[in-house]
Design a protein around this motif. Structure first.
Motif, PDB file in Angstrom:
ATOM      1  N   SER A   1      32.530  44.754 -48.904  1.00  0.00           N
ATOM      2  CA  SER A   1      31.449  43.844 -49.266  1.00  0.00           C
ATOM      3  C   SER A   1      30.139  44.587 -49.430  1.00  0.00           C
ATOM      4  O   SER A   1      29.497  44.945 -48.458  1.00  0.00           O
ATOM      5  CB  SER A   1      31.288  42.751 -48.214  1.00  0.00           C
ATOM      6  N   ALA A   2      29.773  44.844 -50.665  1.00  0.00           N
ATOM      7  CA  ALA A   2      28.493  45.488 -50.923  1.00  0.00           C
ATOM      8  C   ALA A   2      27.382  44.492 -50.599  1.00  0.00           C
ATOM      9  O   ALA A   2      27.568  43.298 -50.780  1.00  0.00           O
ATOM     10  CB  ALA A   2      28.406  45.900 -52.381  1.00  0.00           C
ATOM     11  N   PRO A   3      26.277  44.981 -50.071  1.00  0.00           N
ATOM     12  CA  PRO A   3      25.187  44.062 -49.762  1.00  0.00           C
ATOM     13  C   PRO A   3      24.513  43.577 -51.033  1.00  0.00           C
ATOM     14  O   PRO A   3      24.644  44.211 -52.072  1.00  0.00           O
ATOM     15  CB  PRO A   3      24.224  44.907 -48.957  1.00  0.00           C
ATOM     16  N   ALA A   4      23.841  42.459 -50.930  1.00  0.00           N
ATOM     17  CA  ALA A   4      23.140  41.948 -52.100  1.00  0.00           C
ATOM     18  C   ALA A   4      21.906  42.793 -52.349  1.00  0.00           C
ATOM     19  O   ALA A   4      21.397  43.420 -51.448  1.00  0.00           O
ATOM     20  CB  ALA A   4      22.739  40.507 -51.880  1.00  0.00           C
TER      21      ALA A   4
ATOM     22  N   ARG B   1      23.562  52.610 -53.374  1.00  0.00           N
ATOM     23  CA  ARG B   1      24.959  52.193 -53.225  1.00  0.00           C
ATOM     24  C   ARG B   1      25.910  53.346 -53.511  1.00  0.00           C
ATOM     25  O   ARG B   1      27.033  53.359 -53.025  1.00  0.00           O
ATOM     26  CB  ARG B   1      25.270  51.022 -54.165  1.00  0.00           C
ATOM     27  N   GLU B   2      25.454  54.300 -54.278  1.00  0.00           N
ATOM     28  CA  GLU B   2      26.319  55.446 -54.567  1.00  0.00           C
ATOM     29  C   GLU B   2      26.397  56.419 -53.403  1.00  0.00           C
ATOM     30  O   GLU B   2      27.374  57.112 -53.241  1.00  0.00           O
ATOM     31  CB  GLU B   2      25.826  56.174 -55.827  1.00  0.00           C
TER      32      GLU B   2
ATOM     33  N   ARG C   1      16.173  54.363 -47.155  1.00  0.00           N
ATOM     34  CA  ARG C   1      16.951  55.292 -46.315  1.00  0.00           C
ATOM     35  C   ARG C   1      16.386  55.332 -44.905  1.00  0.00           C
ATOM     36  O   ARG C   1      17.132  55.372 -43.933  1.00  0.00           O
ATOM     37  CB  ARG C   1      16.954  56.702 -46.939  1.00  0.00           C
ATOM     38  N   ARG C   2      15.059  55.287 -44.789  1.00  0.00           N
ATOM     39  CA  ARG C   2      14.465  55.248 -43.441  1.00  0.00           C
ATOM     40  C   ARG C   2      14.839  53.940 -42.745  1.00  0.00           C
ATOM     41  O   ARG C   2      15.156  53.923 -41.559  1.00  0.00           O
ATOM     42  CB  ARG C   2      12.939  55.397 -43.522  1.00  0.00           C
ATOM     43  N   ALA C   3      14.814  52.852 -43.484  1.00  0.00           N
ATOM     44  CA  ALA C   3      15.147  51.546 -42.893  1.00  0.00           C
ATOM     45  C   ALA C   3      16.599  51.514 -42.422  1.00  0.00           C
ATOM     46  O   ALA C   3      16.931  50.834 -41.450  1.00  0.00           O
ATOM     47  CB  ALA C   3      14.894  50.432 -43.906  1.00  0.00           C
ATOM     48  N   LEU C   4      17.474  52.274 -43.124  1.00  0.00           N
ATOM     49  CA  LEU C   4      18.902  52.250 -42.777  1.00  0.00           C
ATOM     50  C   LEU C   4      19.179  52.841 -41.398  1.00  0.00           C
ATOM     51  O   LEU C   4      20.248  52.629 -40.828  1.00  0.00           O
ATOM     52  CB  LEU C   4      19.713  52.994 -43.846  1.00  0.00           C
ATOM     53  N   SER C   5      18.204  53.571 -40.834  1.00  0.00           N
ATOM     54  CA  SER C   5      18.396  54.059 -39.464  1.00  0.00           C
ATOM     55  C   SER C   5      18.251  52.904 -38.470  1.00  0.00           C
ATOM     56  O   SER C   5      18.628  53.018 -37.308  1.00  0.00           O
ATOM     57  CB  SER C   5      17.382  55.167 -39.151  1.00  0.00           C
ATOM     58  N   MET C   6      17.692  51.802 -38.918  1.00  0.00           N
ATOM     59  CA  MET C   6      17.453  50.666 -38.029  1.00  0.00           C
ATOM     60  C   MET C   6      18.317  49.454 -38.378  1.00  0.00           C
ATOM     61  O   MET C   6      18.655  48.653 -37.514  1.00  0.00           O
ATOM     62  CB  MET C   6      15.987  50.237 -38.158  1.00  0.00           C
TER      63      MET C   6
ATOM     64  N   ALA D   1      23.526  48.783 -43.573  1.00  0.00           N
ATOM     65  CA  ALA D   1      23.401  48.504 -45.009  1.00  0.00           C
ATOM     66  C   ALA D   1      23.833  47.090 -45.377  1.00  0.00           C
ATOM     67  O   ALA D   1      23.246  46.458 -46.247  1.00  0.00           O
ATOM     68  CB  ALA D   1      24.224  49.525 -45.798  1.00  0.00           C
ATOM     69  N   ASP D   2      24.866  46.589 -44.690  1.00  0.00           N
ATOM     70  CA  ASP D   2      25.337  45.258 -45.082  1.00  0.00           C
ATOM     71  C   ASP D   2      24.430  44.137 -44.576  1.00  0.00           C
ATOM     72  O   ASP D   2      24.690  42.963 -44.826  1.00  0.00           O
ATOM     73  CB  ASP D   2      26.793  45.034 -44.651  1.00  0.00           C
ATOM     74  N   ARG D   3      23.375  44.510 -43.876  1.00  0.00           N
ATOM     75  CA  ARG D   3      22.406  43.485 -43.467  1.00  0.00           C
ATOM     76  C   ARG D   3      21.052  43.685 -44.137  1.00  0.00           C
ATOM     77  O   ARG D   3      20.062  43.042 -43.777  1.00  0.00           O
ATOM     78  CB  ARG D   3      22.190  43.553 -41.947  1.00  0.00           C
ATOM     79  N   LEU D   4      20.999  44.629 -45.056  1.00  0.00           N
ATOM     80  CA  LEU D   4      19.716  44.964 -45.669  1.00  0.00           C
ATOM     81  C   LEU D   4      19.636  44.448 -47.104  1.00  0.00           C
ATOM     82  O   LEU D   4      20.507  44.753 -47.930  1.00  0.00           O
ATOM     83  CB  LEU D   4      19.534  46.489 -45.640  1.00  0.00           C
ATOM     84  N   PHE D   5      18.621  43.691 -47.371  1.00  0.00           N
ATOM     85  CA  PHE D   5      18.366  43.155 -48.708  1.00  0.00           C
ATOM     86  C   PHE D   5      17.040  43.745 -49.191  1.00  0.00           C
ATOM     87  O   PHE D   5      16.148  43.985 -48.381  1.00  0.00           O
ATOM     88  CB  PHE D   5      18.239  41.624 -48.666  1.00  0.00           C
ATOM     89  N   LEU D   6      16.914  43.956 -50.485  1.00  0.00           N
ATOM     90  CA  LEU D   6      15.658  44.489 -51.013  1.00  0.00           C
ATOM     91  C   LEU D   6      14.946  43.404 -51.806  1.00  0.00           C
ATOM     92  O   LEU D   6      15.566  42.711 -52.609  1.00  0.00           O
ATOM     93  CB  LEU D   6      15.920  45.694 -51.924  1.00  0.00           C
TER      94      LEU D   6
END
Ligand code: ZN
Length: 382
Positions: free
Chosen positions: A379-382, A369-370, A321-326, A329-334
């Motif tokens: 398009s949900a991210p991977a 994702r929820e 969630r902190r990373a999502l400020s930067m 979501a569609d560019r973030l992979f875990l």
């Protein structure tokens, strides 16, 4: 996954038996196939969106190229120790880094570099036949290969400079990328961990693991070379998801022996690498704070492969969630910070520990994702 997974002990035994001529290669290949299928099953059951083959057929993430390329000979660290002039200094480095001189070998350039067989196409073909999920293939990056393979004392008879060797390595990797793309790879990741050695050792050590006895120039010049080599390798492969993975070492569970420092000094170079994704470790505190990388997907390291404690999905989700400020979501992979078995004889975790860490990542991803809004709901991210 970043790439590797611990190998079953019987597979390691079989690899040794083949090397010693006590077992035939076809029998080993069947065991490798079984090991890959098991790693695939674990990833699919854990719910991973993108799978790898756990590098089960490789001795480690880069030295396996020795059996695929002509002009390369495996040299043990003990042999390399014989070559270097400052033996006491080199031994001190190995001690400091917690690398036993007998445990790791280095692919050393001793002749003209040619691909005698593809590096990873067979790995891809096998995975493709056994899964419908997107597949990631890892390859050692061009800078890492150049640094490790250019051992001045033996290579300069073939290639006068590191840059001359690099030209052939770029050609070999481009040929490989072309074949991987045609064979249906979804994601090709170039591993360039040695980049951190340039900025976090401040000239104190001359080596990273076994790589790079090559005299090092100014770090900025070396980083420029790395950017140039990566860009030459990926040029024109616009339809393929390409990535670069960077970490600070994954050869020991002793965190204090690994390199330490944030991404700031690497940022301008990583941003100029024309790959789609940066796969970066962030679970370890040694990686510092999250910083933005313009125009890139981020493969965010959310679990430390070297610890026995399994991160909770709750803590992972908080980090994301902190990373999502930067990062949208569609560019973030875990992903984990690095592989779980970078060196086949020195896995940094057990199969069970690694599996539970993957499950924690998937649980966090499902929760996110929820409750996260994606830029493109289709398009949900991977
Ligand atoms: Zn790594």
């Amino acid at each position: 996954m970043v790439g590797s997974w611990p190998r079953p002990p019987e597979l390691l035994g079989a690899q040794r038996a083949v090397a010693a001529g006590r077992m035939d290669a076809a029998a080993l290949e069947r065991m490798e196939d079984e090991a890959v299928l098991e790693v695939l099953r674990i990833q699919e059951e854990a719910g991973l969106d993108i799978v790898t083959d756990g590098e089960q057929r490789r001795d480690n993430f880069y030295s396996f190229v020795a059996s695929k390329l002509s002009g390369v000979r495996m040299m043990t660290l003990a042999e390399m120790l014989d070559l270097v002039e400052d033996k006491a200094g080199f031994e001190e480095i190995l001690r400091t880094l917690d690398v036993p001189a007998y445990s790791i070998s280095n692919p050393t350039c001793v002749g003209p570099i040619e691909r005698s067989q593809p590096l990873a196409v067979r790995e891809l073909d096998f995975l493709r036949r056994h899964t419908d999920r997107p597949v990631k293939i890892t390859l050692p990056g061009p800078y890492l290969l150049t640094r490790s393979m250019f051992v001045q004392e033996v290579t300069r008879d073939v290639y006068p400079t590191k840059e001359a060797l690099a030209d052939d390595i770029v050609r070999v990797l481009r040929d490989e990328l072309g074949e991987l793309a045609r064979a249906g790879a979804d994601f090709v990741q170039l591993d360039e961990p040695v980049l951190t050695e340039l900025v976090f050792t401040q000239g104190r050590t001359r080596t990273f693991m076994c790589a790079a006895l090559a005299a090092r120039k100014d770090p900025a010049e070396e980083l420029e070379l790395a950017v140039d080599l990566v860009n030459r390798v990926v040029e024109g492969f616009d339809d393929l998801r390409t990535g670069v993975h960077v970490c600070r070492g994954n050869w020991s569970k002793k965190e204090e022996t690994l390199l330490d420092g944030g991404y700031d000094p690497l940022q301008p170079y990583l941003e100029r690498m024309r790959v789609r994704q940066l796969v970066l470790e962030y679970a370890t505190e040694r990686a510092g704070d999250l910083i933005p990388f313009e125009g890139k997907e981020l493969g965010l390291g959310v679990v430390n492969p070297r610890t026995d404690t399994v991160e909770t999905a709750h803590a992972i989700a908080d980090t994301v969630r902190r990373a999502l400020s930067m990062v949208p979501a569609d560019r973030l992979f875990l992903n984990p910070d690095c592989g779980f078995g970078t060196f086949s004889r020195r896995p940094v975790n057990s199969t069970d520990g690694a599996r539970r860490k993957l499950e924690a990542i998937v649980e966090a991803a499902r929760a996110l994702r929820e409750d996260v809004e994606f830029a493109d709901p289709g398009s949900a991210p991977a």
